[in-house]
Scaffold this active site. Structure first.
Site, PDB file in Angstrom:
ATOM      1  N   PRO A  91       1.040  -1.092  -0.058  1.00 59.22           N
ATOM      2  CA  PRO A  91      -0.154   0.033   0.242  1.00 59.22           C
ATOM      3  C   PRO A  91       0.835   1.370   0.021  1.00 59.22           C
ATOM      4  O   PRO A  91       1.716   1.353   0.939  1.00 59.22           O
ATOM      5  CB  PRO A  91      -0.961  -0.172   1.309  1.00 59.22           C
ATOM      6  CG  PRO A  91       0.046  -0.890   2.057  1.00 59.22           C
ATOM      7  CD  PRO A  91       0.826  -1.873   1.305  1.00 59.22           C
ATOM      8  N   GLN A 140      -5.694  -1.631   3.092  1.00 58.23           N
ATOM      9  CA  GLN A 140      -4.728  -1.169   4.249  1.00 58.23           C
ATOM     10  C   GLN A 140      -5.673  -0.226   5.089  1.00 58.23           C
ATOM     11  O   GLN A 140      -6.375   0.430   4.708  1.00 58.23           O
ATOM     12  CB  GLN A 140      -3.612  -0.508   3.780  1.00 58.23           C
ATOM     13  CG  GLN A 140      -2.699   0.200   4.661  1.00 58.23           C
ATOM     14  CD  GLN A 140      -2.043   1.371   4.511  1.00 58.23           C
ATOM     15  OE1 GLN A 140      -2.709   1.953   3.800  1.00 58.23           O
ATOM     16  NE2 GLN A 140      -0.955   1.704   5.197  1.00 58.23           N
ATOM     17  N   TYR A 142      -5.216   2.508   8.131  1.00 57.59           N
ATOM     18  CA  TYR A 142      -4.342   3.424   9.506  1.00 57.59           C
ATOM     19  C   TYR A 142      -5.625   3.412  10.419  1.00 57.59           C
ATOM     20  O   TYR A 142      -6.809   3.366  10.238  1.00 57.59           O
ATOM     21  CB  TYR A 142      -3.873   4.632   9.015  1.00 57.59           C
ATOM     22  CG  TYR A 142      -2.586   4.530   8.111  1.00 57.59           C
ATOM     23  CD1 TYR A 142      -1.453   4.305   8.747  1.00 57.59           C
ATOM     24  CD2 TYR A 142      -2.829   5.080   6.796  1.00 57.59           C
ATOM     25  CE1 TYR A 142      -0.046   4.044   7.957  1.00 57.59           C
ATOM     26  CE2 TYR A 142      -1.526   4.944   6.057  1.00 57.59           C
ATOM     27  CZ  TYR A 142      -0.359   4.594   6.677  1.00 57.59           C
ATOM     28  OH  TYR A 142       0.746   4.458   5.885  1.00 57.59           O
ATOM     29  N   ARG A 177      10.176  13.404   8.213  1.00 60.80           N
ATOM     30  CA  ARG A 177      10.660  12.904   7.056  1.00 60.80           C
ATOM     31  C   ARG A 177      11.220  14.533   6.426  1.00 60.80           C
ATOM     32  O   ARG A 177      10.348  15.129   5.965  1.00 60.80           O
ATOM     33  CB  ARG A 177       9.690  12.438   6.040  1.00 60.80           C
ATOM     34  CG  ARG A 177       8.982  11.115   6.525  1.00 60.80           C
ATOM     35  CD  ARG A 177       8.092  10.604   5.699  1.00 60.80           C
ATOM     36  NE  ARG A 177       7.296   9.643   6.599  1.00 60.80           N
ATOM     37  CZ  ARG A 177       6.265   8.669   6.174  1.00 60.80           C
ATOM     38  NH1 ARG A 177       5.680   9.075   4.987  1.00 60.80           N
ATOM     39  NH2 ARG A 177       5.940   7.769   6.728  1.00 60.80           N
ATOM     40  N   HIS A 269       8.645   0.105   7.859  1.00 57.45           N
ATOM     41  CA  HIS A 269       7.859   1.068   7.184  1.00 57.45           C
ATOM     42  C   HIS A 269       8.878   1.667   5.835  1.00 57.45           C
ATOM     43  O   HIS A 269       8.788   2.909   5.599  1.00 57.45           O
ATOM     44  CB  HIS A 269       7.329   1.999   7.916  1.00 57.45           C
ATOM     45  CG  HIS A 269       6.038   2.775   7.273  1.00 57.45           C
ATOM     46  ND1 HIS A 269       4.972   2.388   7.694  1.00 57.45           N
ATOM     47  CD2 HIS A 269       5.873   3.468   6.372  1.00 57.45           C
ATOM     48  CE1 HIS A 269       3.804   2.987   6.946  1.00 57.45           C
ATOM     49  NE2 HIS A 269       4.480   3.693   6.245  1.00 57.45           N
ATOM     50  N   ARG A 272      10.938   4.864   6.751  1.00 59.96           N
ATOM     51  CA  ARG A 272       9.750   6.050   6.880  1.00 59.96           C
ATOM     52  C   ARG A 272       9.414   6.292   8.058  1.00 59.96           C
ATOM     53  O   ARG A 272       8.800   7.450   8.303  1.00 59.96           O
ATOM     54  CB  ARG A 272       9.004   6.233   5.543  1.00 59.96           C
ATOM     55  CG  ARG A 272       9.311   5.937   4.229  1.00 59.96           C
ATOM     56  CD  ARG A 272       8.319   5.690   3.370  1.00 59.96           C
ATOM     57  NE  ARG A 272       7.403   6.628   3.008  1.00 59.96           N
ATOM     58  CZ  ARG A 272       7.670   7.560   2.269  1.00 59.96           C
ATOM     59  NH1 ARG A 272       8.687   7.857   1.663  1.00 59.96           N
ATOM     60  NH2 ARG A 272       6.485   8.365   2.006  1.00 59.96           N
ATOM     61  N   ASP A 300       9.009  -6.544   4.083  1.00 61.78           N
ATOM     62  CA  ASP A 300       9.223  -5.662   3.095  1.00 61.78           C
ATOM     63  C   ASP A 300      10.540  -4.745   3.370  1.00 61.78           C
ATOM     64  O   ASP A 300      11.126  -4.907   4.555  1.00 61.78           O
ATOM     65  CB  ASP A 300       8.098  -4.613   2.616  1.00 61.78           C
ATOM     66  CG  ASP A 300       7.677  -3.604   3.937  1.00 61.78           C
ATOM     67  OD1 ASP A 300       8.609  -3.649   4.944  1.00 61.78           O
ATOM     68  OD2 ASP A 300       6.817  -3.166   3.639  1.00 61.78           O
TER      69      ASP A 300
END
Length: 381
Positions: A91, A140, A142, A177, A269, A272, A300
């Protein structure tokens, strides 16, 4: 006012792209710099982002000989359904940032490749429209402050044909970020998180110097008090299989399985979130050891070739999630570009299986590895 520059016109010959490094180099020329930074960047000093690749490069396969198959079988089953490759399209938010086809194009390419596509909660296209042309879809989630909106989205996903839910658990707030902060990154007026409210979309499009508008809007939308009781609530609300994404400590994987998760994704993630978090590949064997065989373990973080995928399988994973490379392909050629990325991974995986003496993915799981990958994780109870 559009906060990102228009992409330069670049002609792309997909046939002249021979691996994902070619795809990346070409996509970087095509995508406006602020958008490229949003896609490629990590949090903080990007140490975890770099480490995802470093650990994959530090581990080597021990191939078998005289056991080759003329045509290795790359098929397997994920959540009980057959797939052509041990891959899942991860996602990724706001896919129309890089191509007008966005999530619709990605869903179609994933169907053609025979792999599942995880529709992002922060999709720039409604799940119902994606489902019209897609194959196996999962949604997905959140965790939102607005529980009613969350419930509505779960119900919409099931009605649209989504076969599972992937709950991302490592974002109580978005990581810092710095590329986005320096770029004062905001979404253009024609791109937004269509599954959220109009206020959320406007917040993500409001450019403020020295701030990421995307981080601001997710902070107002996501519930920072998300905990294990929320997963229990979700399990009681839906009969769809649940995948928990963002696990690094084996103890959390065990908890997830105990609360009804059918699979866990070992992930930092993509570098990130917490800068300094261990790469998922490093702790994959420990997580696989901690949960039961009934719980699938996916991984991943930096996977860029079929050999990388084979390393994941040899380390205990059932599948690997592919993220950024899909966006590179999307930027270069929409559905065809994503198809090119997935075709390259299929061809490379078939080649890697044949050269390592593996007729299928079961044989791949028995390959040896040498390098710096730890087999056990020291834990403090």
């Amino acid at each position: 006012m559009r906060p990102v520059a228009e992409a330069p016109a670049v002609s792309t010959d997909l046939e002249a792209l021979y691996d994902l490094h070619d795809v990346a180099r070409t996509a970087e020329q095509r995508v406006p710099r602020p958008v490229w930074d949003f896609i490629e960047g990590g949090s903080g000093q990007e140490g975890s982002l770099r480490a995802n690749r470093t650990v994959l490069d530090s581990v080597f396969l021990v191939p078998r000989v005289l056991q080759a198959s003329a045509q290795p079988n790359t098929g397997t089953r994920l959540l009980g359904a057959p797939v052509a490759l041990p891959l899942v399209v991860a996602p990724m938010a706001y896919q129309r940032l890089v191509h007008p086809g966005g999530e619709v194009a990605v869903g179609r390419a994933a169907r053609a490749a025979g792999v599942p596509f995880v529709v992002p909660m922060l999709s720039s296209v409604p799940v119902e429209r994606i489902a019209e042309g897609a194959g196996t879809l999962w949604l997905q989630l959140y965790w939102l402050r607005d529980r009613g909106l969350l419930t509505e989205l779960v119900d919409r996903a099931k009605a649209a044909g989504c076969a599972a839910l992937m709950v991302t658990v490592d974002v109580p707030r978005m990581g810092r970020r710095l590329r986005d902060v320096r770029n004062a990154f905001a979404l253009p007026e024609d791109v937004g998180a269509v599954h959220l409210t109009d206020a959320d979309m406007l917040a993500a499009q409001h450019q403020v110097p020295g701030r990421s508008a995307v981080a601001s809007h997710t902070r107002q939308s996501f519930d920072p008090a998300f905990d294990w009781s929320c997963l229990e609530w979700l399990r009681s609300h839906t009969d769809l299989p649940i995948v928990v994404k963002g696990v690094l400590d084996p103890r959390d994987a065990v908890l997830a399985e105990s609360l009804g998760a059918h699979a866990v994704v070992v992930s930092n993630h993509g570098g990130r979130q917490l800068d300094g978090a261990v790469p998922g590949f490093s702790v994959l064997p420990a997580v696989r050891e901690a949960v039961s065989e009934a719980c699938e373990v996916w991984v991943d973080g930096g996977f860029r070739s079929g050999v990388d995928v084979l390393k994941a399988l040899a380390s205990g994973a059932t599948a690997a999630l592919i993220g950024r490379p899909v966006l590179w392909g999307l930027a270069l050629g929409g559905e065809d570009g994503v198809g090119k990325v997935l075709d390259l991974l299929r061809d490379e995986l078939e080649d890697a299986l044949a050269l390592s003496g593996c007729a299928d993915l079961k044989a791949a799981a028995g390959l040896g590895l040498m390098g710096e990958l730890p087999r056990r994780l020291e834990r403090h109870e």
